[in-house]
Design a protein around this motif. Structure first.
Motif, mmCIF file in Angstrom:
data_model
loop_
_atom_site.group_PDB
_atom_site.id
_atom_site.type_symbol
_atom_site.label_atom_id
_atom_site.label_comp_id
_atom_site.label_asym_id
_atom_site.label_seq_id
_atom_site.Cartn_x
_atom_site.Cartn_y
_atom_site.Cartn_z
ATOM 1 N N ASP A 48 2.699 -17.399 -0.676
ATOM 2 C CA ASP A 48 1.675 -16.720 -1.803
ATOM 3 C C ASP A 48 1.385 -15.420 -1.592
ATOM 4 O OD1 ASP A 48 -0.006 -16.962 -3.752
ATOM 5 O OD2 ASP A 48 -1.764 -17.456 -2.828
ATOM 6 N N ASP A 49 1.441 -14.746 -2.831
ATOM 7 C CA ASP A 49 1.456 -13.101 -3.106
ATOM 8 C C ASP A 49 -0.042 -12.781 -2.865
ATOM 9 O OD1 ASP A 49 3.969 -13.249 -3.733
ATOM 10 O OD2 ASP A 49 3.499 -12.601 -5.963
ATOM 11 N N ALA A 50 -1.044 -13.476 -3.186
ATOM 12 C CA ALA A 50 -2.469 -13.357 -2.920
ATOM 13 C C ALA A 50 -2.906 -13.290 -1.344
ATOM 14 C CB ALA A 50 -3.248 -14.262 -3.586
ATOM 15 N N ALA A 51 -2.004 -14.103 -0.527
ATOM 16 C CA ALA A 51 -2.404 -14.667 0.698
ATOM 17 C C ALA A 51 -1.847 -13.293 1.692
ATOM 18 C CB ALA A 51 -1.818 -15.682 1.131
ATOM 19 N N GLN A 52 -1.098 -12.473 1.265
ATOM 20 C CA GLN A 52 -0.490 -11.278 1.832
ATOM 21 C C GLN A 52 -1.247 -9.964 1.702
ATOM 22 O OE1 GLN A 52 1.839 -11.653 4.386
ATOM 23 N NE2 GLN A 52 1.526 -13.770 3.687
ATOM 24 N N VAL A 53 -2.238 -10.176 0.713
ATOM 25 C CA VAL A 53 -3.104 -8.811 0.317
ATOM 26 C C VAL A 53 -3.829 -8.411 1.928
ATOM 27 C CG1 VAL A 53 -5.177 -8.051 -0.671
ATOM 28 C CG2 VAL A 53 -3.438 -9.204 -1.858
ATOM 29 N N GLY A 54 -4.270 -9.438 2.667
ATOM 30 C CA GLY A 54 -4.904 -9.048 3.749
ATOM 31 C C GLY A 54 -4.032 -8.336 5.001
ATOM 32 N N PRO A 55 -3.003 -9.111 5.231
ATOM 33 C CA PRO A 55 -2.017 -8.285 6.025
ATOM 34 C C PRO A 55 -1.533 -6.791 5.570
ATOM 35 C CG PRO A 55 -1.578 -10.718 5.920
ATOM 36 C CD PRO A 55 -2.530 -10.416 4.805
ATOM 37 N N LEU A 56 -1.259 -6.819 4.377
ATOM 38 C CA LEU A 56 -0.803 -5.410 3.708
ATOM 39 C C LEU A 56 -1.914 -4.429 4.098
ATOM 40 C CD1 LEU A 56 0.932 -6.343 0.428
ATOM 41 C CD2 LEU A 56 1.901 -5.649 2.581
ATOM 42 N N LEU A 57 -3.327 -4.830 3.833
ATOM 43 C CA LEU A 57 -4.501 -4.004 4.121
ATOM 44 C C LEU A 57 -4.480 -3.574 5.598
ATOM 45 C CD1 LEU A 57 -6.900 -5.347 1.534
ATOM 46 C CD2 LEU A 57 -5.723 -3.060 1.339
ATOM 47 N N ASP A 58 -4.207 -4.489 6.386
ATOM 48 C CA ASP A 58 -4.331 -4.144 7.861
ATOM 49 C C ASP A 58 -3.270 -3.312 8.419
ATOM 50 O OD1 ASP A 58 -6.484 -6.338 7.847
ATOM 51 O OD2 ASP A 58 -5.099 -7.691 8.415
ATOM 52 N N GLN A 59 -2.292 -3.211 7.490
ATOM 53 C CA GLN A 59 -1.178 -2.113 8.174
ATOM 54 C C GLN A 59 -1.619 -0.594 7.406
ATOM 55 O OE1 GLN A 59 2.730 -3.072 6.933
ATOM 56 N NE2 GLN A 59 2.376 -5.309 7.276
ATOM 57 N N ILE A 60 -2.853 -0.451 6.970
ATOM 58 C CA ILE A 60 -3.199 0.806 6.369
ATOM 59 C C ILE A 60 -4.372 1.241 6.962
ATOM 60 C CG2 ILE A 60 -3.985 2.109 4.448
ATOM 61 C CD1 ILE A 60 -2.394 -0.147 2.700
ATOM 62 N N ASP A 61 -4.467 2.358 7.564
ATOM 63 C CA ASP A 61 -5.513 3.009 8.506
ATOM 64 C C ASP A 61 -6.358 3.705 7.614
ATOM 65 O OD1 ASP A 61 -4.496 1.787 10.632
ATOM 66 O OD2 ASP A 61 -3.215 3.431 11.132
ATOM 67 N N GLU A 62 -6.018 4.340 6.498
ATOM 68 C CA GLU A 62 -6.696 5.250 5.600
ATOM 69 C C GLU A 62 -7.619 4.419 4.674
ATOM 70 O OE1 GLU A 62 -3.533 6.984 2.880
ATOM 71 O OE2 GLU A 62 -2.554 6.522 4.846
ATOM 72 N N PRO A 63 -8.578 4.994 4.092
ATOM 73 C CA PRO A 63 -9.360 4.472 2.937
ATOM 74 C C PRO A 63 -8.748 3.870 1.838
ATOM 75 C CG PRO A 63 -10.162 6.679 3.286
ATOM 76 C CD PRO A 63 -9.101 6.372 4.320
#
Length: 322
Positions: free
Chosen positions: A182-197
């Motif tokens: 699911d596309d929506a379920a991958q929002v969390g893993p994508l955000l976890d890869q970003i350290d900046e605000p």
């Protein structure tokens, strides 16, 4: 336009025209992408061989830097592992460097465990993240077999989820899931890869989920979520007293129309992530080379690094003329 509003009358809307203001510099950048000139720094030479191993087992000859370099050459020039081994050996011989050449078995084995370099900071300020997904073929019958023999076997493929910086177009996050992911379920893993605000997250209608708003709010409470609500959407129970971001999107569309909402919310910027997906398919290819999950994850990370490196060489400055 990403959202197909007024589809029956879209042929009357003139196509916008743009002009590249730095064509000379961008043209030189495009030629530089195909240059075979190789620079090997002293730091790379010193780090090419693997560090001595302190535990039991065989001693590796090549470091993670050598394996990463081989994978980048493999992705850029669309080479098989044996041809990549031959290219690296030829380059080292021409440069007169006495360094070990990683063989194809070593590259294939180390791809599952190689340590990739850290991603540089994407921008100076808060990040406007654009998310989207696409399919990458894995294996199965080709189009020729389907046309000639009429096979009914479904081709195997995996889904690639990308997070792109809206300011400079760099790929800042990427995940790989099964085709049913699911596309929506991958929002969390994508955000976890970003350290900046993160200041805002923009996606298409597939990201109009309560879980997406919750994932973004949990990691970045002040971030805005821009996703087009569905046609049959309804307001929440607290819309009159404490409207949510989704409620405000629904109210704005009801008052001013969807076209005005797209313009005011900067939803049309989402087309830039579709452009990066097109670059991925054209430069890297529409398929995955490796077969294990760990190796495919490394392959995706290497491909994102390659596209970012090409983008750092130069990008066009386009201005709209009509």
């Amino acid at each position: 336009m990403p959202q197909k509003t007024n589809a029956a009358r879209r042929h009357h809307i003139p196509r916008p025209k743009c002009r590249v203001t730095n064509w000379a510099e961008y043209d030189a950048t495009l030629r530089q992408r195909g240059s075979l000139t190789v620079w090997v720094t002293d730091e790379a030479i010193a780090s090419w061989k693997a560090a001595p191993r302190t535990t039991r087992g065989g001693q590796p000859n090549c470091s993670d830097l050598a394996i990463t370099t081989a994978l980048m050459l493999c992705a850029v020039f669309h080479l098989a592992l044996r041809q990549t081994e031959g290219l690296i050996g030829c380059i080292l011989q021409l440069l007169g460097l006495d360094l070990p050449v990683p063989d194809r078995s070593t590259i294939a084995r180390r791809t599952r465990t190689v340590a990739l370099p850290s991603k540089p900071r994407s921008s100076s300020g808060p990040l406007h993240l654009l998310v989207d997904s696409t399919g990458l073929k894995l294996c199965g019958p080709s189009e020729w077999l389907i046309e000639k023999h009429g096979t009914k076997k479904r081709r195997s493929w995996r889904k690639l989820h990308l997070g792109v910086d809206a300011e400079n177009g760099r790929i800042v996050a990427a995940t790989l899931t099964d085709r049913d992911g699911d596309d929506a379920a991958q929002v969390g893993p994508l955000l976890d890869q970003i350290d900046e605000p993160v200041a805002a997250l923009t996606g298409d209608g597939a990201y109009d989920r309560t879980g997406v708003y919750a994932s973004v709010h949990q990691r970045h409470p002040e971030a805005a979520v821009v996703a087009p609500p569905r046609a049959d959407v309804v307001l929440s129970d607290t819309a009159a007293t404490a409207p949510t971001q989704r409620d405000r999107h629904i109210q704005m569309i009801a008052e001013n129309g969807r076209m005005a909402w797209q313009r005011d919310s900067q939803y049309n910027v989402r087309a830039r992530v579709e452009g990066q997906i097109g670059r991925w398919k054209q430069v890297i290819g529409p398929a995955l080379r490796f077969h294990t999950d760990e190796a495919q994850a490394t392959e995706v990370a290497i491909a994102a690094a390659v596209l970012n490196r090409m983008l750092d060489l130069g990008r066009p400055n386009s201005v709209r003329v009509s």
